[in-house]
Design a protein around this motif. Structure first.
Motif, PDB file in Angstrom:
ATOM      1  N   ARG A  26      10.855  23.630 -30.440  1.00 50.60           N
ATOM      2  CA  ARG A  26      12.039  22.750 -30.429  1.00 50.60           C
ATOM      3  C   ARG A  26      13.306  23.578 -30.181  1.00 50.60           C
ATOM      4  NH1 ARG A  26      10.833  20.209 -34.313  1.00 50.60           N
ATOM      5  NH2 ARG A  26      10.645  18.096 -33.799  1.00 50.60           N
ATOM      6  N   PRO A  83       5.785  24.462 -33.825  1.00 52.38           N
ATOM      7  CA  PRO A  83       6.617  23.452 -33.156  1.00 52.38           C
ATOM      8  C   PRO A  83       8.124  23.612 -33.364  1.00 52.38           C
ATOM      9  CG  PRO A  83       4.806  22.413 -34.347  1.00 52.38           C
ATOM     10  CD  PRO A  83       4.781  23.874 -34.691  1.00 52.38           C
ATOM     11  N   ASP A 109       5.553  14.196 -28.340  1.00 55.77           N
ATOM     12  CA  ASP A 109       5.458  15.113 -29.473  1.00 55.77           C
ATOM     13  C   ASP A 109       5.392  16.551 -28.969  1.00 55.77           C
ATOM     14  OD1 ASP A 109       5.472  13.049 -31.302  1.00 55.77           O
ATOM     15  OD2 ASP A 109       3.285  13.011 -31.537  1.00 55.77           O
ATOM     16  N   SER A 112       2.882  11.600 -25.726  1.00 55.80           N
ATOM     17  CA  SER A 112       3.728  10.802 -26.612  1.00 55.80           C
ATOM     18  C   SER A 112       5.134  11.370 -26.734  1.00 55.80           C
ATOM     19  CB  SER A 112       3.094  10.748 -28.003  1.00 55.80           C
ATOM     20  OG  SER A 112       3.094  12.053 -28.566  1.00 55.80           O
TER      21      SER A 112
END
Length: 175
Positions: free
Chosen positions: A161, A157, A148, A146
């Motif tokens: 990022r 996460p 994500d 997706s």
């Protein structure tokens, strides 16, 4: 180029693991290895130092310098030996991670298909979750289908990022 070395030392040889702590924009990193290669990279705040390890940054100097250069934006490909265990499948996944170019991403499903397991995205994710040398074996470059970020064992996460933004030239992490 990453060179995978057997996790256990040659019979009759004593390779005493050592460790070093380095500052990084992600927080202090704990590096563990010996004269054969790097064994682990962890967030120091989340790691446990084994009493059998000795504090000695010398065998880890090259890994430390390369990680610092990576965070400064001056290194896109590590040239290190890694002495990691893992199952044969985990090692296949980790080798494949080294083929994802700096600044690029792939999905767990992409990697599974490339490894001959079209329904093995979760298995690839599980192998990534136990990657002992994140950053060097760049599991942060793997996303859910997706788009994500999914999890990331080196701080979650948000740190994943940050690393992707660093590699895309959108963020300077050095500091």
């Amino acid at each position: 180029m990453i060179r995978f070395i057997a996790a256990s030392p040659d019979p009759g040889r004593t390779a005493e693991p050592c460790y070093a702590v380095m500052d990084s924009p992600l927080g202090e990193l704990l590096l563990v290895g010996d004269d054969r290669g790097l064994h682990r990279v962890d967030l120091a705040a989340e790691a446990r130092i084994d009493p059998s390890w000795r504090a000695d940054p010398a065998p880890l100097a090259d890994a430390t310098a390369q990680l610092a250069a990576y965070f400064d934006g001056g290194l896109t490909d590590f040239d290190l030996a890694v002495a990691v265990g893992g199952t044969p499948f985990q090692r296949r996944v980790w080798r494949r991670l080294t083929e994802i170019p700096y600044g690029s991403t792939a999905t767990y499903g992409d990697l599974a298909r490339e490894l001959g397991l079209p329904r093995g995205a979760r298995a690839v994710g599980a192998a990534n979750a136990v990657n002992p040398v994140p950053l060097v074996l760049p599991c942060h470059r793997v996303l859910a289908s997706s788009g994500d970020l999914a999890g990331y064992g080196l701080g979650g996460p948000e740190r994943k990022r940050q690393l992707l933004r660093l590699e895309s030239g959108q963020l300077a992490l050095a500091g």
